[in-house]
Design a protein around this motif. Structure first.
Motif, PDB file in Angstrom:
ATOM      1  N   UNK A 160       0.849  -1.188   0.000  1.00 48.31           N
ATOM      2  CA  UNK A 160       0.000   0.000   0.000  1.00 48.31           C
ATOM      3  C   UNK A 160       0.883   1.234   0.000  1.00 48.31           C
ATOM      4  N   UNK A 161       0.448   2.261  -0.742  1.00 47.40           N
ATOM      5  CA  UNK A 161       1.198   3.508  -0.742  1.00 47.40           C
ATOM      6  C   UNK A 161       0.313   4.658  -1.220  1.00 47.40           C
ATOM      7  N   UNK A 162       0.411   5.790  -0.515  1.00 45.71           N
ATOM      8  CA  UNK A 162      -0.183   7.031  -0.996  1.00 45.71           C
ATOM      9  C   UNK A 162       0.840   8.134  -0.774  1.00 45.71           C
ATOM     10  N   UNK A 163       0.408   9.388  -0.820  1.00 42.03           N
ATOM     11  CA  UNK A 163       1.367  10.484  -0.714  1.00 42.03           C
ATOM     12  C   UNK A 163       2.008  10.598   0.664  1.00 42.03           C
ATOM     13  N   UNK A 164       1.412   9.941   1.663  1.00 46.36           N
ATOM     14  CA  UNK A 164       1.927  10.107   3.015  1.00 46.36           C
ATOM     15  C   UNK A 164       2.426   8.808   3.642  1.00 46.36           C
ATOM     16  N   UNK A 165       1.758   7.689   3.338  1.00 45.56           N
ATOM     17  CA  UNK A 165       2.052   6.446   4.054  1.00 45.56           C
ATOM     18  C   UNK A 165       2.314   5.300   3.088  1.00 45.56           C
ATOM     19  N   UNK A 166       3.316   4.473   3.423  1.00 47.73           N
ATOM     20  CA  UNK A 166       3.646   3.289   2.638  1.00 47.73           C
ATOM     21  C   UNK A 166       3.816   2.098   3.575  1.00 47.73           C
ATOM     22  N   UNK A 167       3.244   0.954   3.190  1.00 43.31           N
ATOM     23  CA  UNK A 167       3.423  -0.268   3.967  1.00 43.31           C
ATOM     24  C   UNK A 167       4.019  -1.343   3.065  1.00 43.31           C
ATOM     25  N   UNK A 168       5.062  -2.014   3.581  1.00 47.09           N
ATOM     26  CA  UNK A 168       5.744  -3.057   2.822  1.00 47.09           C
ATOM     27  C   UNK A 168       5.880  -4.316   3.668  1.00 47.09           C
ATOM     28  N   UNK A 169       5.995  -5.451   2.981  1.00 46.04           N
ATOM     29  CA  UNK A 169       6.166  -6.738   3.638  1.00 46.04           C
ATOM     30  C   UNK A 169       7.233  -7.521   2.880  1.00 46.04           C
ATOM     31  N   UNK A 170       8.118  -8.166   3.626  1.00 47.13           N
ATOM     32  CA  UNK A 170       9.180  -8.917   2.964  1.00 47.13           C
ATOM     33  C   UNK A 170      10.034  -9.677   3.943  1.00 47.13           C
ATOM     34  N   UNK A 171      11.349  -9.632   3.730  1.00 45.36           N
ATOM     35  CA  UNK A 171      12.260 -10.387   4.576  1.00 45.36           C
ATOM     36  C   UNK A 171      13.561  -9.647   4.790  1.00 45.36           C
ATOM     37  N   UNK A 172      14.325 -10.112   5.779  1.00 47.88           N
ATOM     38  CA  UNK A 172      15.621  -9.510   6.088  1.00 47.88           C
ATOM     39  C   UNK A 172      16.655 -10.600   6.316  1.00 47.88           C
ATOM     40  N   UNK A 173      17.887 -10.310   5.916  1.00 38.61           N
ATOM     41  CA  UNK A 173      19.017 -11.207   6.104  1.00 38.61           C
ATOM     42  C   UNK A 173      20.147 -10.399   6.714  1.00 38.61           C
ATOM     43  N   UNK A 174      20.704 -10.883   7.822  1.00 34.64           N
ATOM     44  CA  UNK A 174      21.754 -10.145   8.502  1.00 34.64           C
ATOM     45  C   UNK A 174      22.935 -11.020   8.871  1.00 34.64           C
ATOM     46  N   UNK A 175      24.123 -10.402   8.931  1.00 36.24           N
ATOM     47  CA  UNK A 175      25.342 -11.072   9.369  1.00 36.24           C
ATOM     48  C   UNK A 175      26.060 -10.154  10.348  1.00 36.24           C
ATOM     49  N   UNK A 176      26.560 -10.737  11.438  1.00 33.57           N
ATOM     50  CA  UNK A 176      27.164  -9.947  12.500  1.00 33.57           C
ATOM     51  C   UNK A 176      28.497 -10.573  12.889  1.00 33.57           C
ATOM     52  N   UNK A 177      29.538  -9.751  12.932  1.00 39.86           N
ATOM     53  CA  UNK A 177      30.875 -10.193  13.311  1.00 39.86           C
ATOM     54  C   UNK A 177      31.267  -9.432  14.565  1.00 39.86           C
ATOM     55  N   UNK A 178      31.356 -10.134  15.700  1.00 39.43           N
ATOM     56  CA  UNK A 178      31.503  -9.483  16.994  1.00 39.43           C
ATOM     57  C   UNK A 178      32.801  -9.884  17.694  1.00 39.43           C
ATOM     58  N   UNK A 179      33.365  -8.923  18.432  1.00 36.82           N
ATOM     59  CA  UNK A 179      34.570  -9.181  19.211  1.00 36.82           C
ATOM     60  C   UNK A 179      34.599  -8.290  20.437  1.00 36.82           C
ATOM     61  N   UNK A 180      35.559  -8.524  21.304  1.00 32.19           N
ATOM     62  CA  UNK A 180      35.695  -7.717  22.507  1.00 32.19           C
ATOM     63  C   UNK A 180      36.561  -6.500  22.237  1.00 32.19           C
ATOM     64  N   UNK A 181      36.288  -5.370  22.892  1.00 28.39           N
ATOM     65  CA  UNK A 181      37.173  -4.208  22.783  1.00 28.39           C
ATOM     66  C   UNK A 181      38.580  -4.573  23.249  1.00 28.39           C
ATOM     67  N   UNK A 182      39.574  -3.834  22.763  1.00 25.63           N
ATOM     68  CA  UNK A 182      40.967  -4.158  23.086  1.00 25.63           C
ATOM     69  C   UNK A 182      41.225  -4.150  24.588  1.00 25.63           C
ATOM     70  N   UNK A 183      40.500  -3.326  25.335  1.00 27.55           N
ATOM     71  CA  UNK A 183      40.711  -3.252  26.783  1.00 27.55           C
ATOM     72  C   UNK A 183      40.254  -4.511  27.509  1.00 27.55           C
ATOM     73  N   UNK A 184      39.426  -5.332  26.852  1.00 30.24           N
ATOM     74  CA  UNK A 184      38.901  -6.542  27.489  1.00 30.24           C
ATOM     75  C   UNK A 184      39.473  -7.819  26.886  1.00 30.24           C
ATOM     76  N   UNK A 185      40.297  -7.672  25.853  1.00 29.83           N
ATOM     77  CA  UNK A 185      40.814  -8.869  25.194  1.00 29.83           C
ATOM     78  C   UNK A 185      41.812  -9.601  26.079  1.00 29.83           C
ATOM     79  N   UNK A 186      41.823 -10.919  25.938  1.00 30.05           N
ATOM     80  CA  UNK A 186      42.785 -11.766  26.628  1.00 30.05           C
ATOM     81  C   UNK A 186      43.592 -12.511  25.571  1.00 30.05           C
ATOM     82  N   UNK A 187      44.395 -13.455  26.048  1.00 32.24           N
ATOM     83  CA  UNK A 187      45.181 -14.236  25.094  1.00 32.24           C
ATOM     84  C   UNK A 187      44.338 -15.281  24.383  1.00 32.24           C
TER      85      UNK A 187
END
Length: 206
Positions: free
Chosen positions: A60-87
């Protein structure tokens, strides 16, 4: 006398209703949180990068409002800050896939917009030695460790909707079950993280 010509509007096709957003962002923290109050203060805040692709179809869409439906794909690469890193390595990776609904409000002749989207799906984790705030570190595999994920995103579209700036929050409402050893019951830990993303919309360029 020939009949007067009529102006025929071009018919829209499926590609005109598709919206694709590709975004790269900074994952600003939190991560795994033990449910036991004793261990919560020991859980470290992870940092990292996130990549997300959202593909939606305009219902649905008009001059003010739009509605969409679909999907999402995500990838996340996480680590600790240098102050918290260990060996020892203490990073982890996560993949997410979900169904997404999006509400967009348009302003200034549809050149600028703001809105919110909600995704529901799954998130899987991979790690060899992740610090989760418990007396033991966790080893996780994408095919064995995961859970139900809910994602909420608030965003602003600008420059004729070519770009998007978003704040995103992801959580596992049922937590993540981790094995503790042969014959031992699984332990459940919470997960939540927030990130800032900058994306672009390839379909708006053509």
């Amino acid at each position: 006398m020939s009949p007067p010509s009529q102006k025929v509007s071009p018919k829209s096709n499926i590609w005109d209703s598709l919206n694709i957003v590709a975004a790269l962002g900074y994952n600003a923290g939190n991560g795994f949180k033990p449910n036991e109050e004793t261990y919560k203060p020991a859980a470290p805040d992870y940092r990292g990068a996130s990549v997300e692709v959202q593909t939606t179809y305009q219902l649905f869409s008009d001059n003010f409002f739009t509605f969409r439906l679909g999907g999402s794909l995500g990838a996340h690469l996480m680590g600790l800050p240098s102050s918290l890193k260990t060996d020892q390595d203490s990073g982890f990776q996560a993949l997410s896939l979900g169904v997404l609904g999006e509400a967009l409000f348009n302003f200034y002749n549809k050149k600028v917009g703001g809105g919110v989207n909600l995704s529901v799906g799954g998130m899987a984790f991979s790690a060899s030695n992740a610090n989760i705030g418990l007396p033991f570190n966790a080893s996780m595999g994408l095919t064995s460790e995961g859970g139900l994920k809910i994602g909420l995103q608030v965003f602003v579209d600008f420059l004729d909707h070519k770009y998007r700036l978003a704040y995103s929050f992801d959580t596992l409402p049922l937590g993540l079950n981790l094995g503790t050893g042969p014959g031992q019951p699984d332990t459940n830990i919470g997960y939540g993280t927030h990130s800032v993303l900058l994306g672009f919309t390839p379909s708006s360029w053509f």
